[in-house]
Each structure stands twice: as structure tokens, then as C-alpha cells.
Design a protein around this motif. Sequence first.
Motif, short mmCIF file in Angstrom:
data_model
loop_
_atom_site.label_atom_id
_atom_site.label_comp_id
_atom_site.label_asym_id
_atom_site.label_seq_id
_atom_site.Cartn_x
_atom_site.Cartn_y
_atom_site.Cartn_z
N LYS A 11 44.23 32.50 -39.90
CA LYS A 11 44.62 31.83 -38.66
C LYS A 11 45.91 31.03 -38.85
O LYS A 11 46.77 31.01 -37.96
N GLU A 12 46.04 30.35 -39.99
CA GLU A 12 47.25 29.55 -40.22
C GLU A 12 48.49 30.44 -40.25
O GLU A 12 49.52 30.11 -39.67
N HIS A 13 48.36 31.55 -40.95
CA HIS A 13 49.50 32.47 -41.02
C HIS A 13 49.88 32.98 -39.62
O HIS A 13 51.07 33.02 -39.27
N LYS A 14 48.89 33.36 -38.85
CA LYS A 14 49.15 33.89 -37.51
C LYS A 14 49.81 32.83 -36.62
O LYS A 14 50.81 33.11 -35.94
N LEU A 15 49.26 31.62 -36.61
CA LEU A 15 49.81 30.56 -35.77
C LEU A 15 51.20 30.12 -36.23
O LEU A 15 52.07 29.82 -35.42
N PHE A 16 51.40 30.07 -37.56
CA PHE A 16 52.71 29.70 -38.07
C PHE A 16 53.76 30.72 -37.64
O PHE A 16 54.88 30.37 -37.23
N ASP A 17 53.39 31.98 -37.70
CA ASP A 17 54.30 33.05 -37.31
C ASP A 17 54.66 32.93 -35.83
O ASP A 17 55.83 33.03 -35.44
N ILE A 18 53.65 32.69 -34.99
CA ILE A 18 53.88 32.55 -33.54
C ILE A 18 54.78 31.35 -33.25
O ILE A 18 55.75 31.43 -32.49
N GLU B 289 58.59 31.11 -31.61
CA GLU B 289 58.85 30.33 -30.41
C GLU B 289 59.99 29.35 -30.63
O GLU B 289 60.90 29.24 -29.80
N ARG B 290 59.95 28.61 -31.74
CA ARG B 290 60.99 27.62 -32.01
C ARG B 290 62.34 28.28 -32.24
O ARG B 290 63.37 27.78 -31.78
N ALA B 291 62.35 29.42 -32.95
CA ALA B 291 63.61 30.12 -33.18
C ALA B 291 64.20 30.63 -31.87
O ALA B 291 65.42 30.56 -31.66
N THR B 292 63.33 31.10 -30.97
CA THR B 292 63.81 31.58 -29.66
C THR B 292 64.39 30.44 -28.84
O THR B 292 65.47 30.59 -28.24
N LYS B 293 63.72 29.29 -28.83
CA LYS B 293 64.22 28.14 -28.07
C LYS B 293 65.55 27.63 -28.63
O LYS B 293 66.45 27.26 -27.88
N LEU B 294 65.66 27.59 -29.95
CA LEU B 294 66.91 27.14 -30.57
C LEU B 294 68.05 28.10 -30.25
O LEU B 294 69.18 27.68 -29.95
N ALA B 295 67.76 29.39 -30.30
CA ALA B 295 68.78 30.38 -29.97
C ALA B 295 69.20 30.27 -28.51
O ALA B 295 70.40 30.36 -28.18
N GLU B 296 68.23 30.05 -27.61
CA GLU B 296 68.54 29.87 -26.20
C GLU B 296 69.39 28.63 -25.97
O GLU B 296 70.36 28.65 -25.19
N ARG B 297 69.05 27.53 -26.64
CA ARG B 297 69.83 26.29 -26.46
C ARG B 297 71.27 26.49 -26.91
O ARG B 297 72.21 26.11 -26.21
N ASN B 298 71.46 27.08 -28.08
CA ASN B 298 72.81 27.27 -28.60
C ASN B 298 73.62 28.23 -27.74
O ASN B 298 74.82 28.03 -27.49
N PHE C 13 42.77 35.66 -54.30
CA PHE C 13 41.73 36.43 -53.63
C PHE C 13 41.61 36.03 -52.16
O PHE C 13 41.44 36.87 -51.29
N VAL C 14 41.74 34.73 -51.88
CA VAL C 14 41.65 34.28 -50.49
C VAL C 14 42.84 34.77 -49.70
O VAL C 14 42.72 35.28 -48.59
N ASP C 15 44.02 34.63 -50.29
CA ASP C 15 45.26 34.92 -49.58
C ASP C 15 45.84 36.24 -50.03
O ASP C 15 47.03 36.37 -50.24
N GLU C 16 45.00 37.26 -50.17
CA GLU C 16 45.43 38.51 -50.77
C GLU C 16 46.37 39.31 -49.90
O GLU C 16 47.13 40.14 -50.39
N ALA C 17 46.36 39.08 -48.59
CA ALA C 17 47.21 39.87 -47.73
C ALA C 17 48.56 39.23 -47.48
O ALA C 17 49.60 39.87 -47.57
N GLN C 18 48.59 37.93 -47.16
CA GLN C 18 49.85 37.28 -46.91
C GLN C 18 49.73 35.78 -47.14
O GLN C 18 48.77 35.17 -46.74
N PRO C 19 50.73 35.18 -47.80
CA PRO C 19 50.76 33.74 -47.93
C PRO C 19 51.00 33.11 -46.57
O PRO C 19 51.54 33.73 -45.67
N SER C 20 50.64 31.84 -46.42
CA SER C 20 50.67 31.21 -45.11
C SER C 20 52.07 31.11 -44.53
O SER C 20 52.26 31.24 -43.34
N VAL C 21 53.09 30.88 -45.37
CA VAL C 21 54.43 30.67 -44.86
C VAL C 21 55.36 31.82 -45.18
O VAL C 21 56.23 32.16 -44.41
N SER C 22 55.14 32.49 -46.29
CA SER C 22 56.09 33.50 -46.75
C SER C 22 56.02 34.81 -45.98
O SER C 22 56.80 35.70 -46.22
#
Length: 316
Positions: A219-226, A230-239, A305-314
Amino acid sequence: MDTLQKAVDFFIRHRTTLSYSIVSLLTAASERVFSHVVFKCPCNSENLVYGYSFLLAPAFVLLLLGYMMNTRTWLLFTGICSPEKHPQYCSWRTWAHFCQLFVPMTAKASVAPLTWIAVALLGANFYECAASGSNMTAQLFCKNKGNYSQEQLYKMPCDEELAAAMSSVCLSFHAQSQLIGWFLIAVIMALALISTCVTHCCSPVSYLQFKFWKTYSRKEHKLFDIKAKERATKLAERNTNCFFEATDPAPFPTPSNEDWQKVSVSYTFNSQSQYYSVLHKYVNTNRGNDAEFQEEGQDLNVIEFVDEAQPSVSGL
């Protein structure tokens, strides 16, 4: 709709196993295509090099692709050679940490190459060609090697009648290949079972907390990605708007370079602190400014073993 939701839930719960299965099936199918369409044994003194090239070179390429496709590879290596980080990467503890993470990465990256080698050995085409070009073959597997010359060995993969005649005094190359293939599969399965058992046996958390941890990590990985998108899109729109409207930009808070560095390190579990990721630890230690944030844990096997598919931030 319920059936679709159940299918999605099943895929999410077992995505690692399913992804490895798909990779293995695709690798096996590719090997069969190469074996029957591309591979043509020369049946001369080049048999050894040609056969082992088809057996091992694709496996090596698949291993490199496995490293490249693993997000943890780039988490470990990104910025490792920068002058700012150089002093902290010189300690033996840091390199020991690196090796402990690199070994599981290699195990995951080896799924496709080991599948290629195992399927190729069971099919026997590559090994038959390579073994017929080796002087050791007759010495190891033939009772009376004086009956056949090396030139005849070269021609065995291309001459079924000669291969049948030699099978009475030599263990066939096909049988040799399949014996090695099944032995390799048995060793791989035994090592996989042992490593999984050791990981669970050495876990510092209970089974139910372990399941909670895995859910949290996904869940953390999914939410961090979302949120990052969102933040990158807003920053790009502002600039973009400021450029075309010729206006000054409004304040837009983003994490500092130091903050990004803090949440990009590999997390190690510490039984004294109940944190489930480096991001969890960061937000609960005054944005990584408390001394507790610098404390390292030792239970890397659980993290892998817990994070075998993807790290939370990377995984971005």
C-alpha cells in the motif's frame, strides 16, 4: 464484477509467484524456438564453443536483464560514486550491508537464466553439440573409446545412425544432458525451499505481523507512486503556466535533496523500533533528524522477503 475483483485480488496477493512463473514460461518458450529454429550444430571442431555459446550466453544476457529490471539494483547503485557519498561507502559495515542485499537480488535475477539452462539441458540439443566437440566426453562416458575417432564424435549430433551405433558403448549425449538438467532443477528447488525456511525461521516478527507488514509495504508503494505523480504534475503545470503567462511562481513546497536521500536508503529492521519502512521511520523521527533515524537494524532477510517485489520509494 465480483469475479473480476477476486481475480485482481488473487493476482495482487500472488503477483511475485505469478510474475516468476510468467518469466519462466516465456524463457522456456524462447529456448524452444532458439533450439529448433536458430540453432544448427556445425558438426566439426567448433561444436564445443558453438554449443556452450547457445547454452550459456543467453543465460548471461538474461541475468543482466534481471539486474536491470530490478528496482532495488538502482536503489543500491544510484549515487554510490558521488563525491559526497564516497566517505560513507568505505566502511566494511556498509559493504557487508551491500552484499547482504546483493545476494537476494542475484537470486531473483537468476530465475530466467536458470530456467533457460534447465530447459536447454532437458531438450539436450545444445549439450549434444557441445559435448561432441569435447575430448573429455569419450574419456568420461565411453567404455571403449578406441572404437570411434574424434571426427566421428563431431558428427554424432548430425548423424542419427552414428549416434545409435555409438550408444551401445557410450552414454548418449541426450541422456547426459537430461541427467544434468534434472539434477540442476532438484538443486535449485532444494535451495529455494531451504532459503525460504531459513527466512521464516529467522523472522523477528510473528506470522500475522508479517502479513500486515507485507500489506503495508504494497500500500505504501502504491500511494507513494500516486502522490509523486500528482505532485510532479502540479509542479509541471505551475511552471508551464508561469512561463506562458509571464508571472512569478507561487510557493510550492517539495522535499529537499537531503530528504530524498534519507528516504532512498535501504531499510533494515530494528526490533527495538516498530517501523515498517524507511518512509515510516522518516516521518516518525522528525523528518529523519532524530538520532534514532541513523540507527541500523540487522534483519535484512526479513526486508527482502517482505519487500520482494518493489521497495517503497525506489519503484518510481
